[in-house]
Design an enzyme around this catalytic site. Sequence first.
Site, PDB file in Angstrom:
ATOM      1  N   SER A  32     122.980 -63.159  57.651  1.00 48.93           N
ATOM      2  CA  SER A  32     124.254 -62.429  57.691  1.00 48.93           C
ATOM      3  C   SER A  32     124.099 -61.013  57.149  1.00 48.93           C
ATOM      4  CB  SER A  32     125.301 -63.187  56.866  1.00 48.93           C
ATOM      5  OG  SER A  32     125.588 -64.405  57.497  1.00 48.93           O
ATOM      6  N   ARG A  36     124.312 -57.497  59.417  1.00 52.34           N
ATOM      7  CA  ARG A  36     125.273 -56.453  59.004  1.00 52.34           C
ATOM      8  C   ARG A  36     124.539 -55.161  58.679  1.00 52.34           C
ATOM      9  NH1 ARG A  36     127.737 -60.944  57.831  1.00 52.34           N
ATOM     10  NH2 ARG A  36     130.004 -61.112  57.642  1.00 52.34           N
ATOM     11  N   ASP A  60     118.057 -64.805  65.635  1.00 52.10           N
ATOM     12  CA  ASP A  60     119.336 -64.095  65.513  1.00 52.10           C
ATOM     13  C   ASP A  60     119.155 -62.619  65.158  1.00 52.10           C
ATOM     14  OD1 ASP A  60     120.649 -66.413  66.096  1.00 52.10           O
ATOM     15  OD2 ASP A  60     121.976 -66.377  64.344  1.00 52.10           O
ATOM     16  N   ASN A 105     122.222 -67.127  71.017  1.00 51.78           N
ATOM     17  CA  ASN A 105     123.381 -67.892  70.521  1.00 51.78           C
ATOM     18  C   ASN A 105     123.797 -67.346  69.159  1.00 51.78           C
ATOM     19  OD1 ASN A 105     125.411 -69.746  70.422  1.00 51.78           O
ATOM     20  ND2 ASN A 105     124.106 -71.502  69.933  1.00 51.78           N
ATOM     21  N   GLY A 107     126.220 -65.635  66.897  1.00 55.97           N
ATOM     22  CA  GLY A 107     127.630 -65.262  66.742  1.00 55.97           C
ATOM     23  C   GLY A 107     127.767 -63.884  66.129  1.00 55.97           C
ATOM     24  N   ARG A 135     131.586 -70.179  73.144  1.00 56.31           N
ATOM     25  CA  ARG A 135     132.010 -69.792  71.783  1.00 56.31           C
ATOM     26  C   ARG A 135     133.077 -68.690  71.868  1.00 56.31           C
ATOM     27  NH1 ARG A 135     127.096 -69.167  67.719  1.00 56.31           N
ATOM     28  NH2 ARG A 135     128.863 -69.292  66.289  1.00 56.31           N
ATOM     29  N   GLN A 183     134.092 -63.633  61.818  1.00 59.29           N
ATOM     30  CA  GLN A 183     133.239 -62.572  62.373  1.00 59.29           C
ATOM     31  C   GLN A 183     134.047 -61.571  63.189  1.00 59.29           C
ATOM     32  OE1 GLN A 183     130.197 -64.725  64.513  1.00 59.29           O
ATOM     33  NE2 GLN A 183     129.323 -65.603  62.657  1.00 59.29           N
ATOM     34  N   LYS A 356     130.682 -73.751  66.638  1.00 62.29           N
ATOM     35  CA  LYS A 356     129.425 -73.076  66.263  1.00 62.29           C
ATOM     36  C   LYS A 356     128.305 -73.450  67.242  1.00 62.29           C
ATOM     37  CE  LYS A 356     131.185 -71.935  61.960  1.00 62.29           C
ATOM     38  NZ  LYS A 356     131.039 -70.798  61.105  1.00 62.29           N
ATOM     39  N   ARG A 360     129.830 -79.165  65.312  1.00 63.19           N
ATOM     40  CA  ARG A 360     129.062 -79.686  64.168  1.00 63.19           C
ATOM     41  C   ARG A 360     129.700 -80.914  63.534  1.00 63.19           C
ATOM     42  NH1 ARG A 360     126.878 -73.973  61.441  1.00 63.19           N
ATOM     43  NH2 ARG A 360     124.971 -73.938  62.675  1.00 63.19           N
ATOM     44  N   HIS A 400     119.925 -75.228  64.566  1.00 64.07           N
ATOM     45  CA  HIS A 400     118.997 -75.103  63.442  1.00 64.07           C
ATOM     46  C   HIS A 400     119.456 -75.873  62.202  1.00 64.07           C
ATOM     47  CE1 HIS A 400     121.457 -71.396  61.996  1.00 64.07           C
ATOM     48  NE2 HIS A 400     122.125 -72.003  62.952  1.00 64.07           N
ATOM     49  N   ARG A 401     120.760 -75.806  61.916  1.00 64.59           N
ATOM     50  CA  ARG A 401     121.226 -76.447  60.666  1.00 64.59           C
ATOM     51  C   ARG A 401     121.272 -77.968  60.790  1.00 64.59           C
ATOM     52  NH1 ARG A 401     121.741 -72.147  57.833  1.00 64.59           N
ATOM     53  NH2 ARG A 401     122.685 -70.300  58.731  1.00 64.59           N
TER      54      ARG A 401
HETATM   55  O1  LIG Z   1     129.814 -63.271  59.217  1.00 65.42           O
HETATM   56  C1  LIG Z   1     128.811 -63.979  59.143  1.00 65.42           C
HETATM   57  O2  LIG Z   1     127.680 -63.517  58.875  1.00 65.42           O
HETATM   58  C2  LIG Z   1     128.949 -65.434  59.356  1.00 65.42           C
HETATM   59  C3  LIG Z   1     130.178 -66.025  59.287  1.00 65.42           C
HETATM   60  C4  LIG Z   1     130.368 -67.483  59.463  1.00 65.42           C
HETATM   61  O3  LIG Z   1     130.925 -67.684  60.742  1.00 65.42           O
HETATM   62  P1  LIG Z   1     132.521 -67.944  61.014  1.00 65.42           P
HETATM   63  O4  LIG Z   1     133.258 -66.823  60.440  1.00 65.42           O
HETATM   64  O5  LIG Z   1     132.544 -67.996  62.515  1.00 65.42           O
HETATM   65  O6  LIG Z   1     132.859 -69.248  60.356  1.00 65.42           O
HETATM   66  C5  LIG Z   1     129.068 -68.253  59.352  1.00 65.42           C
HETATM   67  O7  LIG Z   1     129.233 -69.555  59.834  1.00 65.42           O
HETATM   68  C6  LIG Z   1     127.953 -67.585  60.129  1.00 65.42           C
HETATM   69  O8  LIG Z   1     126.739 -68.295  60.009  1.00 65.42           O
HETATM   70  C7  LIG Z   1     127.712 -66.198  59.619  1.00 65.42           C
HETATM   71  C1  LIG Z   2     127.180 -70.459  62.650  1.00 66.82           C
HETATM   72  C2  LIG Z   2     126.024 -69.846  62.499  1.00 66.82           C
HETATM   73  O1  LIG Z   2     125.663 -68.696  63.127  1.00 66.82           O
HETATM   74  P1  LIG Z   2     126.413 -67.668  64.086  1.00 66.82           P
HETATM   75  O2  LIG Z   2     127.872 -67.972  64.081  1.00 66.82           O
HETATM   76  O3  LIG Z   2     126.092 -66.324  63.518  1.00 66.82           O
HETATM   77  O4  LIG Z   2     125.801 -67.877  65.433  1.00 66.82           O
HETATM   78  C3  LIG Z   2     125.001 -70.374  61.566  1.00 66.82           C
HETATM   79  O5  LIG Z   2     123.995 -69.676  61.309  1.00 66.82           O
HETATM   80  O6  LIG Z   2     125.156 -71.499  61.061  1.00 66.82           O
END
Ligand SMILES: O=C(O)C1=C[C@@H](OP(=O)(O)O)[C@@H](O)[C@H](O)C1
Ligand SMILES: C=C(OP(=O)(O)O)C(=O)O
Length: 440
Positions: A32, A36, A60, A105, A107, A135, A183, A356, A360, A400-401
């Site tokens: 994260s 950023r 990522d 993938n 996010g 997503r 996010q 996610k 999950r 991964h988790r």
């Molecule tokens: O802003 C970030 O770096 C993240 C926010 C979280 O997602 P959500 O805000 O979708 O829950 C987390 O699950 C993800 O792994 C990283």
């Molecule tokens: C939800 C996750 O990642 P992202 O949303 O950034 O794909 C994660 O790393 O568990």
Amino acid sequence: MSELAFTYPARLPIVPLTATPKTSAAVPGSKSITNRALVLAALGGAPDGCLLTGALRSEDTEVMIDCLRRLGIQVQEDWAAATIRVNNPVPGGIPATVADLFVGNSGTTVRFLAAMVALGRGRYRLDGIPRMRERPIRDLLDALAQLGVKAESETGTGCPPVVIESEGFRAGSVRIRADKSSQFLSALLMAAAYAGDNPDHAATTIHLDGPRVSEPYIDMTLAMMRTWGLVVERPAPDAFRIPTGHRTAVAEYAIEPDASAASYFWAAAAITGGRVTVRDLTKASLQGDVLFVDVLEQMGCRVEECESGITVHGRPLAGVDVDMNAISDTVMTLGAVACFATGPTTIRNVAHIRHKETDRIAAVATELRKLGAGVDEFADGLTITPRPLTGCAVDTYNDHRMAMSLALIGLRISGVVVNDPGCVVKTYPGFWQDLEKLRR
Ligand SMILES: O=C(O)C1=C[C@@H](OP(=O)(O)O)[C@@H](O)[C@H](O)C1
Ligand SMILES: C=C(OP(=O)(O)O)C(=O)O
């Protein structure tokens, strides 16, 4: 990811530990924070570029780097040194006018970049793997549209592929929801700081509608923006005012180790009754997931914070009833630990984790049941009732988790085989090697 120095079998048997681990672990840089920092360094435009240290190399972060390059931003990695240098020929802007971006993938990549490219002048398309096309991103696209940007889900599903057509956006007033993902808000906050001047608005004001999830990640965004000299005022708890024209050139930025990755090692101590220190993390971390240790403490573990890091001492475990909205990346880790407690564990308020890498809640319920645990699944959480476990092959859903969490059960129970262990590349390519170090 072809150059990564790891190869993975199709199935990985986990051999139970024969001795109680008493060790320390070093985990790679935070996903994260790395993603950023890449965005903020790219927009921040320090004269000689910005050097990120302690950076994470994983799928990522590599998709983020690749996308930034396609946008015309210079990025030089030195993975042996865990550094990345970022240089933007157009500080605060996007050099490319057309780009086709592949986000895998990730996010953070798709959400942060959808907002960031809206600062450019041109047409940008973002797409990912099939799961990414499920997503959500509509709430962010709707917010960008309020700022005059054409931001659309190509198939009308509210998910990627996403097409952004922009003439740059100017400061203004916008409403957004962050109840599916924080996010969306993080993305908008970072981009808004570089919005163009508007005679009618000296600042961009973001109003948050409805409840928010994953709050510590919003705090992380705000803290990192402050480091880059960006100002975010809070006229009300659900309002963010970002005046234009504030920025500081940051020449170097140090990324913390990844607290979500650390959760697997703290959990290993809890499950085995051992002692594991994860180095270079403190409770003052930017990452909310360090507070996973508080949950382990509630279950009976002893947690110690010292100069070298945070140590978990495993003890007999009691079940807990816990709201994990703020630390939901560690739900699966806790699911594994819960199987070894004396009573049931209930995890609440995490409906958003169905959006996610996989659903999950459903995935962890299915796999823990396969191993013999009792699991009651509900819309926004689950209750795990410990029962005698029997090792078997477990599926990981390209998550991964799921892989890293289910492997923990194999540290105690023989016969656990993790299918598709290579999915750890998303955030922790070296996980299996690091897990082996618990045997030393
Ligand atoms: O802003 C970030 O770096 C993240 C926010 C979280 O997602 P959500 O805000 O979708 O829950 C987390 O699950 C993800 O792994 C990283
Ligand atoms: C939800 C996750 O990642 P992202 O949303 O950034 O794909 C994660 O790393 O568990």
